[in-house]
Scaffold this motif. Structure first.
Motif, short mmCIF file in Angstrom:
data_model
loop_
_atom_site.label_atom_id
_atom_site.label_comp_id
_atom_site.label_asym_id
_atom_site.label_seq_id
_atom_site.Cartn_x
_atom_site.Cartn_y
_atom_site.Cartn_z
N THR A 7 -77.45 -18.00 22.64
CA THR A 7 -77.40 -16.73 23.36
C THR A 7 -76.75 -16.92 24.73
N GLU A 8 -76.52 -15.82 25.43
CA GLU A 8 -75.72 -15.87 26.65
C GLU A 8 -76.33 -16.72 27.76
N ASP A 9 -77.66 -16.87 27.79
CA ASP A 9 -78.26 -17.71 28.84
C ASP A 9 -78.33 -19.18 28.44
N GLY A 10 -77.75 -19.53 27.28
CA GLY A 10 -77.70 -20.91 26.82
C GLY A 10 -78.83 -21.31 25.90
N PHE A 19 -83.33 -10.19 7.00
CA PHE A 19 -83.37 -8.90 7.67
C PHE A 19 -82.05 -8.54 8.37
N GLY A 20 -81.11 -9.47 8.39
CA GLY A 20 -79.82 -9.19 8.99
C GLY A 20 -79.87 -8.97 10.49
N GLN A 21 -80.77 -9.67 11.17
CA GLN A 21 -80.93 -9.54 12.61
C GLN A 21 -81.23 -10.89 13.24
N GLN A 22 -80.89 -11.02 14.52
CA GLN A 22 -81.27 -12.22 15.25
C GLN A 22 -82.71 -12.09 15.75
N TYR A 23 -83.34 -13.24 16.00
CA TYR A 23 -84.74 -13.25 16.44
C TYR A 23 -84.90 -12.79 17.89
N HIS A 24 -83.86 -12.92 18.70
CA HIS A 24 -83.95 -12.59 20.12
C HIS A 24 -82.70 -11.82 20.55
N SER A 25 -82.74 -11.32 21.78
CA SER A 25 -81.58 -10.68 22.35
C SER A 25 -80.44 -11.69 22.49
N LEU A 26 -79.24 -11.29 22.12
CA LEU A 26 -78.09 -12.17 22.28
C LEU A 26 -77.71 -12.35 23.74
N GLN A 27 -78.26 -11.51 24.63
CA GLN A 27 -78.04 -11.71 26.06
C GLN A 27 -78.80 -12.92 26.59
N GLY A 28 -79.83 -13.33 25.86
CA GLY A 28 -80.60 -14.50 26.29
C GLY A 28 -81.98 -14.51 25.68
N ALA A 29 -82.23 -15.47 24.80
CA ALA A 29 -83.55 -15.57 24.18
C ALA A 29 -84.62 -15.88 25.22
#
Length: 218
Positions: A7-10, A19-29
């Motif tokens: 994710t964006e924060d590394g 479910f076709g989704q990521q577990y966290h925000s792609l901006q930063g888990a």
């Protein structure tokens, strides 16, 4: 590994093929977990000197929320009893690839994934973990919780978990004045929380996310 994301924060996340989704925000888990579950949810309770804090988490997932909670409990020397359910557990092999120790400067993350299911594990002097491998619809506990981390997949992917019936079930196991925090601020979520017995507050979200929710058991 096709499920592993940066994710964006590394910090890492995983992608759910089911479910076709990521577990966290792609901006930063890490940013998301710290903002919503720790800063908005847990820290105010610890500041109020509630002891011990009893937490229920819907969606153990990668274990990041539990890891951050454990390390904060140890730093502040505040006892936390943490109960979490997960119907689709992440394998230990996948968990070992996640970079949460490097990103937080803390150790011991894999212990959470090695802990047995359906049995309390005293991970540290201040953090006791109980994991249950089951669906939320099937979960019942004799415990009354102070704080709920509601971290299911998006309502589009798991609509059955964002209903008034589900939140009523959770409210029955939450003390009066207890808190629920979640990343979703959709109208259907707010309406379901209110119908389930919670007063809903809207708060600023992490990063570019506009809002998240904090709900108080009435």
């Amino acid at each position: 590994m096709e499920r592993l994301l940066i994710t964006e924060d590394g910090s890492h996340s995983l992608y759910s093929l089911q479910f076709g989704q990521q577990y966290h925000s792609l901006q930063g888990a890490l940013m998301e977990s710290e903002h919503i579950y720790i800063n908005l949810g847990l820290l105010p309770l610890l500041a109020d000197s509630i002891s011990p804090v009893r937490i229920f988490e819907m969606g153990f997932g990668t274990g990041l929320n539990a890891f951050l909670t454990w390390k904060l409990a140890d730093r502040l020397k505040k006892p936390v009893f943490y109960t979490t359910i997960e119907a689709y557990p992440v394998s230990e092999t996948e968990a070992q690839l996640l970079n949460y120790e490097r990103e937080t400067g803390e150790n011991g993350f894999i212990k959470l994934h090695q802990a047995p299911w359906s049995s309390p594990t005293q991970v540290s002097d201040y953090f006791c973990l109980t994991k249950e491998n089951r669906r939320l619809q099937d979960f019942r506990s004799q415990e009354i919780f102070d704080l709920i981390f509601f971290d299911a997949f998006d309502p589009r992917a798991q609509p059955e978990l964002w209903t008034a019936e589900i939140f009523s079930q959770i409210a029955a196991q939450t003390r009066q004045g207890g808190v629920l925090v979640t990343y979703s601020s959709k109208g259907i979520v707010k309406r379901a929380l209110r119908a389930g017995g919670f007063e809903v507050q809207r708060h600023k979200g992490p990063g570019r996310k506009t809002h998240v929710l904090k709900a108080i058991k009435i």
